[in-house]
Design an enzyme around this catalytic site. Structure first.
Site, PDB file in Angstrom:
ATOM      1  CG  ASP A   5      40.456  14.423   1.146  1.00 38.36           C
ATOM      2  OD1 ASP A   5      39.586  14.021   1.944  1.00 38.36           O
ATOM      3  OD2 ASP A   5      40.340  15.472   0.492  1.00 38.36           O
ATOM      4  CG  ASP A  26      35.642  11.584   0.257  1.00 37.05           C
ATOM      5  OD1 ASP A  26      34.404  11.656   0.207  1.00 37.05           O
ATOM      6  OD2 ASP A  26      36.371  12.523   0.565  1.00 37.05           O
TER       7      ASP A  26
HETATM    8  P1  ADP Z   1      33.068  15.018  -0.810  1.00 41.56           P
HETATM    9  O1  ADP Z   1      32.139  14.006  -0.305  1.00 41.56           O
HETATM   10  O2  ADP Z   1      33.011  15.102  -2.312  1.00 41.56           O
HETATM   11  O3  ADP Z   1      34.451  14.892  -0.306  1.00 41.56           O
HETATM   12  P2  ADP Z   1      32.259  17.055   1.147  1.00 41.56           P
HETATM   13  O4  ADP Z   1      31.501  16.112   2.008  1.00 41.56           O
HETATM   14  O5  ADP Z   1      33.529  17.585   1.689  1.00 41.56           O
HETATM   15  O6  ADP Z   1      32.517  16.468  -0.333  1.00 41.56           O
HETATM   16  O7  ADP Z   1      31.312  18.270   0.761  1.00 41.56           O
HETATM   17  C1  ADP Z   1      30.059  18.017   0.155  1.00 41.56           C
HETATM   18  C2  ADP Z   1      29.420  19.264  -0.380  1.00 41.56           C
HETATM   19  O8  ADP Z   1      29.206  20.185   0.670  1.00 41.56           O
HETATM   20  C3  ADP Z   1      30.255  20.004  -1.393  1.00 41.56           C
HETATM   21  O9  ADP Z   1      30.071  19.489  -2.695  1.00 41.56           O
HETATM   22  C4  ADP Z   1      29.708  21.425  -1.269  1.00 41.56           C
HETATM   23  O10 ADP Z   1      28.519  21.547  -1.981  1.00 41.56           O
HETATM   24  C5  ADP Z   1      29.397  21.533   0.204  1.00 41.56           C
HETATM   25  N1  ADP Z   1      30.514  22.120   0.962  1.00 41.56           N
HETATM   26  C6  ADP Z   1      31.309  21.496   1.858  1.00 41.56           C
HETATM   27  N2  ADP Z   1      32.238  22.326   2.362  1.00 41.56           N
HETATM   28  C7  ADP Z   1      32.027  23.520   1.751  1.00 41.56           C
HETATM   29  C8  ADP Z   1      32.672  24.806   1.808  1.00 41.56           C
HETATM   30  N3  ADP Z   1      33.733  25.025   2.609  1.00 41.56           N
HETATM   31  N4  ADP Z   1      32.170  25.795   1.043  1.00 41.56           N
HETATM   32  C9  ADP Z   1      31.126  25.575   0.240  1.00 41.56           C
HETATM   33  N5  ADP Z   1      30.503  24.404   0.133  1.00 41.56           N
HETATM   34  C10 ADP Z   1      30.922  23.398   0.856  1.00 41.56           C
HETATM   35 MG    MG Z   2      36.024  14.964   1.131  1.00 38.89          MG
END
Ligand code: ADP
Ligand code: MG
Length: 638
Positions: free
Chosen positions: A529, A335
């Site tokens: 994570d 991730d």
């Molecule tokens: P990753 O795959 O990098 O761990 P996530 O799946 O957690 O990322 O989130 C993907 C995208 O969704 C983020 O890059 C953001 O654009 C949006 N996002 C997720 N959670 C939030 C939040 N709490 N506030 C704003 N944007 C969010």
């Molecule tokens: Mg994540």
């Protein structure tokens, strides 16, 4: 060494000395001169019986008990039959008595067993070093003085006092004091962490310098320490396939050799191929050699050592089966946020719409993100300098992989990516900076966007290199972030593949897809994570969660838990797994090979009891020593 073990050791030493004395008397001919040569074998028989019983009475009792329970055919049984058989040669007046050999077999078998208990004790120690992190009291202040209470009885939200030199008993937040915390026992990391009021502390750390007052945030039973201990204690229940295989193997193997030995002792003399006593001895020798102790003990011991060694550097493996799976990993899926990147975003720019105050954009975003645990939310709140009045916030809805919608006073605020905007039929402006873009709308009107950038972890690039070097074919990153950000990270780190703009469920699909194309016998590990990736952790062959201090859900869902959030520990985990499996197979092949050789020699009558004893005990010792190597995990070089 504990008392029981010491008693056993002393008993065996006494028996060894007696045995040496009797043997000197016997073989020098002194005994024969004292007793007359006709009576000598019988006197020697009785004399040898003494050290035999001193060293081996517990084996005899165990064998008898097992037979009564219908569970014959274990090592104790093999040894009992072999040694009593050797003593029984006294019944053949024409043949030489084998009492000395019988006694020796028991003695050296016991020496081997002792050695084995010692080895098990030693590797258990590395796990109980983990156990030492369990604090047995917490200090509570009552009427101005400190009182030690059972940590189980401390209610959530109580203030506990942790003095220098003590372990933090319960997870919490520092309310007063500054100090250095040693996390070595948990993470293997030797550099202490500075904490002050407001910092989170996890149980198990050692408070090194100042007095801390800590407001507990969890009950003792759910604190990090308790969870880790539970995890380590249960690790031995999940057995590797190799381990189960050996157990099953021994269950078939042992009776098989008993019958083979029986056949060897009976059939040839019936066919007139030689005197009974010769073949009886061959049968008995065969029994001694065939004892599977080297295998039965060294294989679990190797796994145990591997798990114990890994735990010392902050890698908790939930069972030897996972160690086995880890050793076969050829695809590692990461991730991005919080795993390869630190998850602490810096606000790079705020781009308001014409006529909008940048502070308006940031404050609305901070309010909407007030309750979220997502790294993005944490960073936005950190960048906002004002106070957040939580009473003004209602109806917060977090959409995984999209963003957040919330009511601030009477206004509807949306903070999130393109997908969130599109989903709500809102328009937005593109941004040409590379970074994660958070659009902010208030009551459906576009206010502007915030550009935030994440920092790649120090050891991330090195981890990918090390993984490739240790034979991992593909390192793949999955992220919900934008493609340009993902590509930039991918290039910097030397990743083999990058998949961007994935929702949590897309990540599951992606992993399923990778799993279905996985080479036969190879395994896939997912590292996350735990913030919205628990389903993927479960789905992968091996789920690895980082920063055990992070998310409880991740610890629950993962098979391997990294105490800190350094990706380099993944490479360490895989190296430990490979090394352990290597040792396991070395032991299996070595033990079986040597046994087979001596078995053949015994059947041919070339190997005598002495060779058999030293073969058996020697192989066991070498295998055990080899198994103990699994415990030594080189501290990662950084
Ligand atoms: P990753 O795959 O990098 O761990 P996530 O799946 O957690 O990322 O989130 C993907 C995208 O969704 C983020 O890059 C953001 O654009 C949006 N996002 C997720 N959670 C939030 C939040 N709490 N506030 C704003 N944007 C969010
Ligand atoms: Mg994540």
């Amino acid at each position: 060494m504990n008392r029981k073990l010491r008693k056993r050791r002393n008993r065996i030493i006494v028996a060894l000395i007696l045995f040496a004395a009797i043997m000197t008397l016997d073989k020098s001919g002194l005994l024969a001169r004292l007793t007359g040569s006709a009576a000598e074998p019988y006197v020697a028989f009785v004399l040898y019986l003494i050290p035999f019983l001193i060293s081996g009475y517990d084996v005899l009792i165990k064998a008898a008990r097992n037979i009564r329970r219908g569970e014959a055919f274990d090592e104790a049984f093999l040894m009992t039959v072999a040694t009593l058989g050797a003593f029984a040669t006294i019944l053949f007046p024409n043949a030489e008595s084998q009492a000395a050999e019988g006694c020796a077999v028991m003695l050296f078998y016991q020496v081997g067993e002792l050695f084995q208990s010692y080895a098990v004790g030693k590797s258990r120690k590395s796990i109980s070093a983990m156990m030492d992190i369990a604090p047995d009291y917490a200090n509570i202040e009552r009427n101005g003085s400190l009182e030690e209470v059972n940590p189980n009885e401390v209610a959530v939200g109580s203030i506990i006092v942790v003095k220098p030199g003590e372990r933090v008993p319960i997870d919490g937040i520092v309310t007063e004091g500054t100090s250095q915390l040693g996390t070595a026992a948990l993470t293997g990391e030797s550099i202490p962490r500075h904490v002050e009021a407001g910092a989170e502390v996890i149980s198990g750390c050692i408070n090194m310098t100042g007095i801390l007052r800590v407001r507990t945030t969890k009950p003792f039973g759910e604190s990090t320490v308790s969870r880790i201990l539970e995890l380590v204690e249960n690790a031995s229940e999940k057995k590797a396939r190799t381990e189960n295989f050996i157990t099953r193997f021994a269950r078939i193997y042992t009776p098989a050799v008993v019958f083979a030995a029986l056949a060897l002792a009976i059939i040839p003399p019936i066919l007139g191929m030689g005197p009974w006593v010769d073949w009886l001895m061959r049968g008995l020798t065969f029994l001694v050699v065939s004892c599977p102790c080297a295998l039965v003990i060294s294989v679990p011991l190797s796994f145990f050592g591997g798990i114990g060694g890994a735990s010392r550097v902050g890698v908790l493996v939930k069972g030897s089966n996972y160690l086995e799976l880890l050793s076969k990993v050829d695809t590692v899926v990461f991730d991005k946020t919080g795993t390869l990147t630190s998850g602490t975003f810096n606000v790079v720019a705020v781009h308001p719409e014409a006529g909008v105050d940048p502070d308006y954009v940031l404050s609305n975003a901070a309010y909407a993100e007030a309750f979220s645990d997502h790294p993005i939310a944490v960073s936005i709140r950190a960048a906002y300098s004002g106070k957040i009045d939580q009473a003004r916030i209602h109806d917060v809805r977090e959409e995984s992989g999209h963003g957040i919608t919330a009511h601030v006073d009477e206004h509807v605020v949306l903070v999130g990516n393109d997908k969130l905007m599109a989903e709500h039929g809102l328009s937005w402006h593109e941004c040409d900076l590379i970074g994660t873009i958070l659009h902010v709308t208030v009551d459906g009107t576009y206010a502007g966007h915030i550009v935030i950038a994440d920092v790649i972890k120090d050891d991330a690039a090195q981890t990918i290199q090390e993984l490739h070097k240790s034979g991992v074919k593909r390192c793949i990153m999955l992220t919900g972030d934008r493609n340009d950000v993902a590509q930039a990270v991918g290039t910097r780190l030397g990743l083999d593949e990058v998949h961007a703009q994935l929702l949590p469920e897309d990540k599951v699909n992606e992993v399923e897809n990778l799993l279905s194309h996985e080479e036969e016998g190879k395994k896939l590990a997912f590292v996350g994570d735990g913030i919205n990736d628990a389903p993927v952790l479960m789905r992968a062959d091996v789920g690895i969660a980082m920063g055990a201090m992070g998310s409880d859900a991740a610890i629950e869902a993962a098979d391997v838990v990294l105490m800190d959030d350094k990706p380099s520990k993944i490479a360490v985990a895989i190296q430990v797994a490979r090394k352990t499996m290597g040792i396991v197979w070395q032991n299996i092949i070595f033990a079986l090979g040597v046994k087979l050789l001596i078995l053949i020699l015994a059947a041919l009558g070339i190997a005598n009891m002495w060779l058999a004893v030293f073969g058996d005990v020697g192989v066991a010792m070498i295998a055990i020593l080899n198994a103990m190597r699994a415990m030594h995990v080189g501290q990662q070089k950084r």
